[in-house]
Scaffold this motif. Structure first.
Motif, PDB file in Angstrom:
ATOM      1  N   TYR A  71      20.654 -31.447  -5.311  1.00  0.00           N
ATOM      2  CA  TYR A  71      20.949 -32.653  -6.087  1.00  0.00           C
ATOM      3  C   TYR A  71      22.325 -33.177  -5.699  1.00  0.00           C
ATOM      4  CZ  TYR A  71      16.960 -31.663  -9.135  1.00  0.00           C
ATOM      5  OH  TYR A  71      15.695 -31.444  -9.624  1.00  0.00           O
ATOM      6  N   THR A  72      22.415 -34.483  -5.472  1.00  0.00           N
ATOM      7  CA  THR A  72      23.653 -35.069  -4.962  1.00  0.00           C
ATOM      8  C   THR A  72      24.308 -36.064  -5.914  1.00  0.00           C
ATOM      9  OG1 THR A  72      22.414 -36.819  -3.819  1.00  0.00           O
ATOM     10  CG2 THR A  72      22.887 -34.805  -2.572  1.00  0.00           C
ATOM     11  N   MET A  73      23.714 -36.289  -7.098  1.00  0.00           N
ATOM     12  CA  MET A  73      24.319 -37.253  -8.010  1.00  0.00           C
ATOM     13  C   MET A  73      25.720 -36.784  -8.423  1.00  0.00           C
ATOM     14  SD  MET A  73      22.505 -34.903  -9.811  1.00  0.00           S
ATOM     15  CE  MET A  73      20.889 -35.483 -10.322  1.00  0.00           C
ATOM     16  N   PRO A  74      26.640 -37.718  -8.720  1.00  0.00           N
ATOM     17  CA  PRO A  74      27.984 -37.336  -9.134  1.00  0.00           C
ATOM     18  C   PRO A  74      27.964 -36.503 -10.416  1.00  0.00           C
ATOM     19  CG  PRO A  74      27.892 -39.681  -8.623  1.00  0.00           C
ATOM     20  CD  PRO A  74      26.484 -39.185  -8.653  1.00  0.00           C
ATOM     21  N   ALA A  95      31.558 -30.109  -8.613  1.00  0.00           N
ATOM     22  CA  ALA A  95      31.877 -31.264  -9.445  1.00  0.00           C
ATOM     23  C   ALA A  95      32.679 -32.287  -8.647  1.00  0.00           C
ATOM     24  CB  ALA A  95      32.662 -30.833 -10.680  1.00  0.00           C
ATOM     25  N   ASP A  96      32.521 -33.561  -9.002  1.00  0.00           N
ATOM     26  CA  ASP A  96      33.235 -34.633  -8.314  1.00  0.00           C
ATOM     27  C   ASP A  96      34.530 -35.016  -9.023  1.00  0.00           C
ATOM     28  OD1 ASP A  96      31.152 -35.711  -6.167  1.00  0.00           O
ATOM     29  OD2 ASP A  96      30.055 -35.232  -8.002  1.00  0.00           O
ATOM     30  N   ASP A  97      34.601 -34.758 -10.313  1.00  0.00           N
ATOM     31  CA  ASP A  97      35.806 -35.096 -11.061  1.00  0.00           C
ATOM     32  C   ASP A  97      35.863 -34.206 -12.292  1.00  0.00           C
ATOM     33  OD1 ASP A  97      38.157 -36.330 -11.761  1.00  0.00           O
ATOM     34  OD2 ASP A  97      37.312 -38.334 -12.005  1.00  0.00           O
ATOM     35  N   LEU A 105      39.027 -42.552 -23.910  1.00  0.00           N
ATOM     36  CA  LEU A 105      37.692 -43.074 -23.624  1.00  0.00           C
ATOM     37  C   LEU A 105      37.720 -44.106 -22.502  1.00  0.00           C
ATOM     38  CD1 LEU A 105      34.697 -43.159 -24.251  1.00  0.00           C
ATOM     39  CD2 LEU A 105      35.174 -44.825 -26.056  1.00  0.00           C
ATOM     40  N   LYS A 106      38.718 -44.980 -22.502  1.00  0.00           N
ATOM     41  CA  LYS A 106      38.786 -46.007 -21.453  1.00  0.00           C
ATOM     42  C   LYS A 106      38.960 -45.368 -20.077  1.00  0.00           C
ATOM     43  CE  LYS A 106      40.545 -49.818 -24.280  1.00  0.00           C
ATOM     44  NZ  LYS A 106      41.657 -50.782 -24.485  1.00  0.00           N
ATOM     45  N   GLU A 107      39.777 -44.307 -20.010  1.00  0.00           N
ATOM     46  CA  GLU A 107      39.960 -43.624 -18.740  1.00  0.00           C
ATOM     47  C   GLU A 107      38.665 -42.940 -18.301  1.00  0.00           C
ATOM     48  OE1 GLU A 107      42.408 -39.913 -16.687  1.00  0.00           O
ATOM     49  OE2 GLU A 107      42.972 -40.602 -18.697  1.00  0.00           O
ATOM     50  N   LEU A 108      37.974 -42.315 -19.244  1.00  0.00           N
ATOM     51  CA  LEU A 108      36.717 -41.650 -18.908  1.00  0.00           C
ATOM     52  C   LEU A 108      35.702 -42.653 -18.369  1.00  0.00           C
ATOM     53  CD1 LEU A 108      34.923 -39.101 -18.935  1.00  0.00           C
ATOM     54  CD2 LEU A 108      34.249 -39.724 -21.256  1.00  0.00           C
ATOM     55  N   LEU A 109      35.579 -43.799 -19.019  1.00  0.00           N
ATOM     56  CA  LEU A 109      34.638 -44.821 -18.561  1.00  0.00           C
ATOM     57  C   LEU A 109      35.021 -45.342 -17.178  1.00  0.00           C
ATOM     58  CD1 LEU A 109      34.130 -46.790 -21.903  1.00  0.00           C
ATOM     59  CD2 LEU A 109      32.504 -45.239 -20.805  1.00  0.00           C
ATOM     60  N   ALA A 110      36.322 -45.473 -16.923  1.00  0.00           N
ATOM     61  CA  ALA A 110      36.777 -45.910 -15.607  1.00  0.00           C
ATOM     62  C   ALA A 110      36.425 -44.885 -14.536  1.00  0.00           C
ATOM     63  CB  ALA A 110      38.287 -46.159 -15.623  1.00  0.00           C
ATOM     64  N   ARG A 111      36.577 -43.597 -14.861  1.00  0.00           N
ATOM     65  CA  ARG A 111      36.222 -42.537 -13.910  1.00  0.00           C
ATOM     66  C   ARG A 111      34.713 -42.538 -13.637  1.00  0.00           C
ATOM     67  NH1 ARG A 111      39.882 -38.011 -13.241  1.00  0.00           N
ATOM     68  NH2 ARG A 111      41.892 -38.436 -14.208  1.00  0.00           N
ATOM     69  N   ARG A 117      30.308 -45.989  -8.314  1.00  0.00           N
ATOM     70  CA  ARG A 117      30.539 -46.802  -7.116  1.00  0.00           C
ATOM     71  C   ARG A 117      30.527 -45.933  -5.870  1.00  0.00           C
ATOM     72  NH1 ARG A 117      34.445 -49.408 -10.389  1.00  0.00           N
ATOM     73  NH2 ARG A 117      36.122 -48.188  -9.432  1.00  0.00           N
ATOM     74  N   ARG A 118      31.149 -44.760  -5.963  1.00  0.00           N
ATOM     75  CA  ARG A 118      31.186 -43.849  -4.826  1.00  0.00           C
ATOM     76  C   ARG A 118      29.782 -43.372  -4.476  1.00  0.00           C
ATOM     77  NH1 ARG A 118      34.643 -38.672  -5.875  1.00  0.00           N
ATOM     78  NH2 ARG A 118      36.031 -40.313  -6.658  1.00  0.00           N
TER      79      ARG A 118
END
Length: 224
Positions: A71-74, A95-97, A105-111, A117-118
């Motif tokens: 499985y390759t999903m982030p 893990a990717d991050d 929460l805003k930072e988590l959503l941005a990550r 996108r990646r």
């Protein structure tokens, strides 16, 4: 976009699921690693939000199993322990991050947006089809110079069509990708949302068959 959240804290899981739904994601929630694995085997996900400390099968072991099975999903890991050792274990597991609780929460959503996108690096940041424009960063949709006011589900439906590059999408495929898997609605629900989306596109100047029906198969975006 469909996200699996594997989190055993009901309070955190509920708040996160609500926030992600508000951002137009379809969200499934698993309370432990073993159930999370069952969900992963049963349904396609664009991203996994994975707590480290889980009953049954912990997050590190689940992430390792994911990568070992191809499985390759982030994968974005959540943990209450802010130590370099834990971060190294998570990243080495595939893990990717990594985000430490309590998180902003805003930072988590941005990550999450960055990882998606990646994971979809071949897709342009601005999704277009003839005169239609959809900006995933701002959730704004326009046809020509006219903005479209879409419901969250209409937005997700249109985004799915745009990301599918003209492929025919059956109702069952649409349900799998846009609704949570625990209690999906019937296929008639797809028709209702699609009818409303078509009406809004037509009001903005699109052709009646901008989203065309391929009888017996499903729906797709049509070139004029």
């Amino acid at each position: 976009m469909k996200i699996l959240l594997v989190e055993d804290d009901d309070r955190i899981a509920g708040a996160l699921a609500e926030a992600l739904t508000d951002q137009h994601y379809a969200v499934d929630v698993a309370p432990d690693g073993l159930e999370g694995w069952d969900w992963i085997e049963a349904f396609p996900y664009n991203l996994i939000l994975l707590d480290v400390m889980l009953p049954g099968l912990d997050g590190i072991a689940l992430c390792q199993r994911l990568r070992q099975r191809g499985y390759t999903m982030p994968v974005l890991m959540l943990t209450a322990r802010d130590t370099s050792t834990d971060k190294v274990l998570g990243l080495d597991a595939g893990a990717d991050d990594y985000v430490v609780k309590p998180f902003d929460l805003k930072e988590l959503l941005a990550r999450i947006r960055a990882l998606l996108r990646r994971g979809s690096s071949t897709l342009p940041p601005l999704l277009t089809w003839e005169s239609l424009r959809l900006d995933p960063a701002t959730c704004e949709v326009t046809y020509g110079d006219r903005p479209l006011a879409l419901t969250p589900k209409e937005y997700s439906l249109l985004e799915f069509f745009l990301r599918s590059s003209g492929r025919v999408l059956s109702r069952s495929v649409i349900l799998d990708h846009l609704w949570s898997s625990g209690d999906p609605p019937g296929e008639e629900t797809v028709k209702v949302h699609l009818r409303s989306l078509r009406q809004k596109l037509k009001a903005a100047g699109a052709a009646d068959d901008f989203i065309e029906t391929v009888y017996g198969l499903g729906y797709r975006l049509k070139h004029s």
